[in-house]
Design an enzyme around this catalytic site. Structure first.
Site, PDB file in Angstrom:
ATOM      1  N   HIS A  20       0.610  -0.440  -6.360  1.00 21.37           N
ATOM      2  CA  HIS A  20      -0.540  -0.642  -5.462  1.00 21.37           C
ATOM      3  C   HIS A  20      -1.647  -1.418  -6.174  1.00 21.37           C
ATOM      4  O   HIS A  20      -2.822  -1.235  -5.883  1.00 21.37           O
ATOM      5  CB  HIS A  20      -1.039   0.694  -4.898  1.00 21.37           C
ATOM      6  CG  HIS A  20      -0.060   1.301  -3.925  1.00 21.37           C
ATOM      7  ND1 HIS A  20      -0.044   0.990  -2.587  1.00 21.37           N
ATOM      8  CD2 HIS A  20       0.968   2.153  -4.108  1.00 21.37           C
ATOM      9  CE1 HIS A  20       0.934   1.641  -1.979  1.00 21.37           C
ATOM     10  NE2 HIS A  20       1.576   2.354  -2.889  1.00 21.37           N
ATOM     11  N   GLY A 114      15.570   1.182   2.503  1.00 19.29           N
ATOM     12  CA  GLY A 114      14.559   2.212   2.741  1.00 19.29           C
ATOM     13  C   GLY A 114      14.380   3.159   1.580  1.00 19.29           C
ATOM     14  O   GLY A 114      13.895   4.277   1.750  1.00 19.29           O
ATOM     15  N   ASP A 164       7.098  -7.638  -4.534  1.00 17.06           N
ATOM     16  CA  ASP A 164       8.542  -7.560  -4.319  1.00 17.06           C
ATOM     17  C   ASP A 164       9.189  -8.947  -4.268  1.00 17.06           C
ATOM     18  O   ASP A 164      10.240  -9.176  -4.867  1.00 17.06           O
ATOM     19  CB  ASP A 164       8.837  -6.804  -3.013  1.00 17.06           C
ATOM     20  CG  ASP A 164       8.153  -5.448  -2.981  1.00 17.06           C
ATOM     21  OD1 ASP A 164       7.796  -4.947  -4.046  1.00 17.06           O
ATOM     22  OD2 ASP A 164       7.975  -4.903  -1.866  1.00 17.06           O
TER      23      ASP A 164
HETATM   24  C1  GLA Z   1       5.439  -2.082  -1.643  1.00 12.11           C
HETATM   25  C2  GLA Z   1       4.852  -3.445  -1.321  1.00 12.11           C
HETATM   26  C3  GLA Z   1       4.350  -4.148  -2.591  1.00 12.11           C
HETATM   27  C4  GLA Z   1       3.459  -3.234  -3.429  1.00 12.11           C
HETATM   28  C5  GLA Z   1       4.123  -1.867  -3.599  1.00 12.11           C
HETATM   29  C6  GLA Z   1       3.223  -0.885  -4.289  1.00 12.11           C
HETATM   30  O1  GLA Z   1       6.624  -2.236  -2.376  1.00 12.11           O
HETATM   31  O2  GLA Z   1       5.822  -4.260  -0.714  1.00 12.11           O
HETATM   32  O3  GLA Z   1       3.672  -5.342  -2.250  1.00 12.11           O
HETATM   33  O4  GLA Z   1       2.179  -3.129  -2.875  1.00 12.11           O
HETATM   34  O5  GLA Z   1       4.509  -1.302  -2.356  1.00 12.11           O
HETATM   35  O6  GLA Z   1       3.014  -1.284  -5.609  1.00 12.11           O
END
Ligand code: GLA
Length: 373
Positions: A20, A114, A164
């Site tokens: 986050h 998921g 990601d």
């Molecule tokens: C998900 C979101 C990412 C990131 C993470 C938390 O995976 O896709 O962009 O914010 O949560 O680190």
């Protein structure tokens, strides 16, 4: 047109640390999994887009026509949710001026869906590099990251940062990707756990990780609401955790404290590993990250906490939830010869609470997205 058919691959990821932080302009430290999505793609001349997924065999989506037509007839929301990722990617290429004459996409995932391991970014990136190679070879990796993220944010409706998609595109085998999400500066840091007799254990708790339901968006909004009274554009701009105490609202104070301390943990771990430290030394930082996500950011869940506690009690050097949270997976750093002991302890703890046994695998940093053949 560079070629007319082939197979492309993009991996899922675990984030070693830096959770986050991406939408706060901060730092992340992911590695690519050996699990991901294969996209078999072939151009077709008739303007039709056909997507099939081996994970949704009943959604045999033949002859969708062009994505533009789907949007124009209002059919988008009636399509199965998973199709929003590949179709969103194609739509985004078109919006950026690339002509997509028509394509067959056949998708197959080995990364659990998921589980907080970025199956959606693996899907979007596998499709995006296939579409690039078939129809738009001039598109850069940076633009692919942006296209895949837009597919997720705009077309699938999940307001994620770029962790990601960056991990899927930029990670390399044997390395962690240290990424400054503000500047885009990426550094490959060697992460050879084997050489230290260590394993990185991933435990998918099977509790659903769902980001579309609003809690993830709430966290984003809270971070923005915390940055404003502190007088900075993003929480990344604050380095002293005590600064968070200036916030009157206790919830915003906790959210800010997580982001500030998490960025500091990423920087410390990156520095330790860069200088060749024994990865065991980073264990306490991983565990501190979990506590911060659980107590200050409030994105953990009972199965994640239990998996972390049981791993640590049975000898893990550090453990934490990974990914967006609210369910999904944890990682645990364990001595290779203790892996079976830790797994047994976690399974027993889960059985005692009536939770289904988690799915487990050990991972080594693997290659980023690429063409297979
Ligand atoms: C998900 C979101 C990412 C990131 C993470 C938390 O995976 O896709 O962009 O914010 O949560 O680190």
């Amino acid at each position: 047109m560079a070629s007319s058919a082939g197979r492309w691959w993009a991996p899922g990821r675990v984030n070693l640390i830096g959770e986050h932080t991406d939408y706060n302009d901060g730092f992340v430290l992911p590695l690519a999994l050996p699990l991901g999505v294969t996209c078999t793609a072939a151009a077709r001349p008739d303007g039709a887009v056909r997507v099939r997924s081996h994970q949704a065999p009943r959604d045999e989506l033949a002859e969708i026509a062009t994505t533009t037509a789907v949007l124009a007839t209002g059919g988008w929301s009636e399509l199965p949710a998973w199709t929003h990722y590949p179709l969103g990617v194609i739509r985004e290429f078109e919006r950026r001026g690339h002509e997509i004459p028509g394509v067959d996409l056949d998708l197959d995932a080995t990364v659990p869906i998921g589980a907080g391991l970025s199956s959606s970014a693996a899907l979007s990136c596998a499709v995006a590099i296939a579409v690039r190679d078939l129809f738009a070879p001039s598109v850069s990796d940076a633009e692919i990251i942006d296209i895949a993220r837009t597919a997720e944010n705009v077309y699938a409706g999940v307001p994620t940062g770029l962790l990601d998609q960056s991990a899927a595109m930029l990670c390399t085998a044997g390395h962690l990707l240290f990424l400054d999400t503000r500047t885009g500066r990426a550094e490959q840091i060697p992460f050879d756990l084997d050489a230290f007799g260590l394993s990185l254990l991933v435990l998918d708790t099977g509790s659903p990780h769902q980001l579309v339901d609003g809690a993830y968006a709430d966290r984003r909004a809270e971070c923005a609401a915390a940055a404003a009274p502190l007088g900075v554009p993003y929480l990344r701009d604050i380095t002293l955790a005590a600064e968070a105490d200036r916030l009157a609202d206790p919830v915003l104070r906790r959210r800010a404290r997580h982001v500030i301390t998490e960025n500091a943990r990423v920087l410390r771990i990156a520095e330790q590993l860069r200088t060749g430290a024994d990865p065991r030394e980073i264990g306490p930082e991983l565990t501190a990250s979990h506590a911060s996500l659980r107590d200050d950011f409030e994105v953990s869940a009972p199965p994640l906490d239990l998996a972390v506690t049981a791993s640590l009690a049975s000898g893990a050097h550090g453990a934490r939830m990974t990914g967006g949270g609210f369910g999904g997976s944890i990682i645990a750093l364990v001595d290779r010869d203790r892996t079976a002991t830790v797994l047994r302890a976690v399974r027993e703890a889960f059985a005692a609470k009536g939770f289904d046994a988690p799915r487990d695998f050990t991972v080594a940093p693997s290659a980023g997205a690429h063409r297979l053949d």
